[in-house]
Design a protein around this motif. Structure first.
Motif, PDB file in Angstrom:
ATOM      1  N   GLU A 139       4.416   9.992  -8.906  1.00 16.63           N
ATOM      2  CA  GLU A 139       3.446  10.556  -9.830  1.00 16.63           C
ATOM      3  C   GLU A 139       2.275  10.965  -8.867  1.00 16.63           C
ATOM      4  O   GLU A 139       1.618  11.945  -9.060  1.00 16.63           O
ATOM      5  CB  GLU A 139       2.941   9.496 -10.587  1.00 16.63           C
ATOM      6  CG  GLU A 139       3.280   9.565 -12.021  1.00 16.63           C
ATOM      7  CD  GLU A 139       2.479   8.919 -13.058  1.00 16.63           C
ATOM      8  OE1 GLU A 139       2.343   9.149 -14.331  1.00 16.63           O
ATOM      9  OE2 GLU A 139       1.872   8.079 -12.472  1.00 16.63           O
ATOM     10  N   GLU A 140       1.914  10.224  -7.720  1.00 19.68           N
ATOM     11  CA  GLU A 140       1.013  10.429  -6.871  1.00 19.68           C
ATOM     12  C   GLU A 140       1.214  11.706  -5.829  1.00 19.68           C
ATOM     13  O   GLU A 140       0.252  12.421  -5.382  1.00 19.68           O
ATOM     14  CB  GLU A 140       0.294   9.389  -6.289  1.00 19.68           C
ATOM     15  CG  GLU A 140      -0.338   8.349  -7.270  1.00 19.68           C
ATOM     16  CD  GLU A 140      -1.832   8.768  -7.541  1.00 19.68           C
ATOM     17  OE1 GLU A 140      -2.256  10.081  -7.335  1.00 19.68           O
ATOM     18  OE2 GLU A 140      -2.665   8.076  -8.173  1.00 19.68           O
ATOM     19  N   LEU A 141       2.413  11.616  -5.234  1.00 18.64           N
ATOM     20  CA  LEU A 141       2.886  12.347  -4.229  1.00 18.64           C
ATOM     21  C   LEU A 141       3.923  13.507  -4.465  1.00 18.64           C
ATOM     22  O   LEU A 141       4.862  12.986  -5.079  1.00 18.64           O
ATOM     23  CB  LEU A 141       3.144  11.374  -3.180  1.00 18.64           C
ATOM     24  CG  LEU A 141       2.042  10.453  -2.606  1.00 18.64           C
ATOM     25  CD1 LEU A 141       2.671   9.100  -1.839  1.00 18.64           C
ATOM     26  CD2 LEU A 141       0.959  10.911  -1.700  1.00 18.64           C
ATOM     27  N   ARG A 142       3.625  14.556  -4.006  1.00 19.10           N
ATOM     28  CA  ARG A 142       4.636  15.573  -3.907  1.00 19.10           C
ATOM     29  C   ARG A 142       6.094  15.163  -3.237  1.00 19.10           C
ATOM     30  O   ARG A 142       7.093  15.499  -3.608  1.00 19.10           O
ATOM     31  CB  ARG A 142       4.329  16.912  -3.627  1.00 19.10           C
ATOM     32  CG  ARG A 142       3.014  17.509  -4.551  1.00 19.10           C
ATOM     33  CD  ARG A 142       2.544  18.740  -4.055  1.00 19.10           C
ATOM     34  NE  ARG A 142       1.487  19.194  -4.882  1.00 19.10           N
ATOM     35  CZ  ARG A 142       0.960  20.451  -4.659  1.00 19.10           C
ATOM     36  NH1 ARG A 142       1.229  21.376  -3.619  1.00 19.10           N
ATOM     37  NH2 ARG A 142      -0.272  20.768  -5.519  1.00 19.10           N
ATOM     38  N   GLU A 143       5.863  14.776  -1.873  1.00 15.72           N
ATOM     39  CA  GLU A 143       7.090  14.449  -1.216  1.00 15.72           C
ATOM     40  C   GLU A 143       6.837  12.924  -0.680  1.00 15.72           C
ATOM     41  O   GLU A 143       6.373  12.672   0.425  1.00 15.72           O
ATOM     42  CB  GLU A 143       6.978  15.403   0.146  1.00 15.72           C
ATOM     43  CG  GLU A 143       7.404  16.806  -0.452  1.00 15.72           C
ATOM     44  CD  GLU A 143       7.485  17.896   0.762  1.00 15.72           C
ATOM     45  OE1 GLU A 143       7.481  17.322   2.126  1.00 15.72           O
ATOM     46  OE2 GLU A 143       7.555  19.001   0.708  1.00 15.72           O
ATOM     47  N   PRO A 144       7.328  12.094  -1.531  1.00 16.73           N
ATOM     48  CA  PRO A 144       7.163  10.645  -1.077  1.00 16.73           C
ATOM     49  C   PRO A 144       7.895  10.105   0.067  1.00 16.73           C
ATOM     50  O   PRO A 144       7.666   8.799   0.240  1.00 16.73           O
ATOM     51  CB  PRO A 144       7.406  10.010  -2.509  1.00 16.73           C
ATOM     52  CG  PRO A 144       8.510  10.789  -3.204  1.00 16.73           C
ATOM     53  CD  PRO A 144       8.112  12.317  -2.692  1.00 16.73           C
TER      54      PRO A 144
END
Length: 464
Positions: A235-240
């Motif tokens: 949810e928070e990061l595009r490429e986790p």
């Protein structure tokens, strides 16, 4: 929705103050499942409020739902028929229907910003033109921490300077978390495992033992916690992927930037932007030794549940998928031991014989002390070791003697300070005799019997 409401009295008081001082504009933010919506529900109970939750959907769907719900609440069919693609038109129109004592709640506001950032300037214009003049209270709430900080709270946001209060909702303290549980001893162990996120505590309270909680919610691919970190990071990061690897490194005991970079296979200088972002999002924290001017800090995962997940689900992923993962007492004691050290930092202000104005862990090279607390004005210091085990009398004395030796490396006011030494253990034998020797000794039963302490944040202040 969390059905049981526990504490949050400080936040309720802040909201009530803002309500009395209306017009007011409150920004409430915090990670998912922390209880923002439940707090708003409790605060608005019995008050005249329009509550809208933005769906994670297109702007067209969001506006359609908003118009439908606003039309029903204000009993004004014109709102639903209003043809516009501007949030300003909607906000400006409903503001004419508002007045003193009215509350408008825009929950999951970060979904609206993600879909159409223009809603920020539209809301700013509506607030300046009409909302702020109506005597109403506006609450916007969001779970995407990075977006809320950058787009809503930062100085570059159109809403900058409009809010009258912002509230970052954090985890419950352990003494409040215990209110979820009938068996308080199990409750404190559950807290060490999952932390103070209300929904996590709610899930834990459904079980009767730590073994049952771990087997059903961590070591089962249909368990509540099994996929939880993936949802939070995605949810928070595009490429986790890289962020996930860094968290795995920290969970494995690598706490320095160099150690984390080596574990992940990345140049040390390239690791810092990732560490900074994870810190901003609240996944990790950087600590420095208490009362030491130290540039090179250590990194730790903030949430108990995330530490537990990496040590249970991440390490045993293959076994869990095959359905053969099993509960291991030795492994659990290791996980709980880490949680017990963090628990000690919460309770030190209550256990200390003096008023504490700074506390934290301390280390110097290979010498470490689990918890220390000071009073700068009185030049008093407490050193404490936290041991998740049953300690005999002689073993406890040995730990205290070793603690005294380690404390000689603590430079703050050395030779001019009043020192106290203590142990927090799962269970202590001959505790009374240790107390008679002048030591501060506590075990799990003491924590369970303690009256509710006043909340005090863990401070990692620079020395003065």
């Amino acid at each position: 929705m969390i059905s049981k409401f526990i504490n949050r009295q400080a936040e309720l008081n802040l909201l009530q103050e803002e309500f009395k001082k209306a017009p007011s504009f409150v920004v409430l933010y915090g990670r998912r499942r922390i209880g923002k919506s439940r707090l708003i529900e409790e605060f608005t109970s019995g008050k005249d409020s329009f509550y809208f939750v933005f769906p994670d959907a297109s702007k067209q769907i969001q506006m359609r739902e908003f118009k439908k719900q606003a039309s029903a609440y204000f009993a004004d069919p014109y709102i639903e028929k209003l043809e516009t693609d501007s949030w300003f038109d909607l906000f400006d129109y409903i503001s004419r229907l508002l007045g003193k004592g009215k509350i408008v709640v825009l929950d999951e506001f970060s979904y609206a910003v993600k879909t159409d950032p223009r809603i920020l300037s539209d809301l700013q214009r509506a607030w300046d033109r009409s909302m702020s003049k109506s005597g109403m209270m506006l609450i916007i709430s969001g779970s995407l921490l990075g977006l809320m900080r950058e787009e809503v709270l930062s100085s570059g946001s159109p809403l900058y300077g409009r809010r009258t209060r912002d509230i970052l909702l954090e985890e419950l303290r352990p003494w409040h978390a215990l209110d979820f549980f009938k068996d308080r001893e199990y409750g404190i162990m559950a807290y060490m495992l999952v932390g103070g996120v209300p929904s996590y505590l709610q899930v834990s309270a459904r079980h009767k033992s730590l073994r049952q909680l771990v087997e059903r919610e961590f070591l089962d691919q249909n368990g509540y916690f099994y996929r939880e970190p993936y949802f939070l990071l995605a949810e928070e990061l595009r490429e986790p992927r890289n962020y996930f690897s860094i968290l795995a490194a920290i969970a494995s005991g690598n706490s320095t930037a160099n150690g984390i970079a080596n574990y992940v296979g990345m140049e040390t200088r390239k690791i810092f932007p990732y560490l900074e972002q994870l810190s901003l999002l609240g996944f990790i924290e950087r600590r420095v030794p208490l009362m030491v001017r130290e540039k090179r800090g250590r990194y730790f995962i903030r949430e108990n549940a995330l530490v537990s997940w990496f040590n249970l689900c991440y390490r045993k992923a293959s076994q869990i998928e095959l359905g053969v993962a099993s509960y291991d007492d030795e492994e659990m004691n290791e996980i709980l031991g880490r949680g017990f050290e963090r628990l000690a930092l919460h309770y030190i202000p209550v256990l200390s014989p003096f008023e504490v104005d700074a506390l934290g862990s301390w280390w110097h090279r290979d010498v470490e002390i689990d918890a220390a607390a000071v009073n700068r004005r009185l030049k008093k210091v407490l050193f404490l070791e936290a041991k998740w085990k049953e300690l005999g009398y002689n073993e406890a004395l040995g730990i205290i003697e070793k603690l005294k030796q380690k404390s000689s490396n603590f430079a703050w006011n050395r030779g001019r300070r009043e020192e106290y030494f203590g142990i927090l253990a799962r269970n202590l034998e001959r505790k009374k005799e240790l107390i008679e020797k002048g030591y501060l000794v506590f075990d799990l039963r003491d924590l369970i019997r303690l009256p509710l302490p006043s909340a005090m944040p863990i401070q990692r202040s620079s020395p003065k």
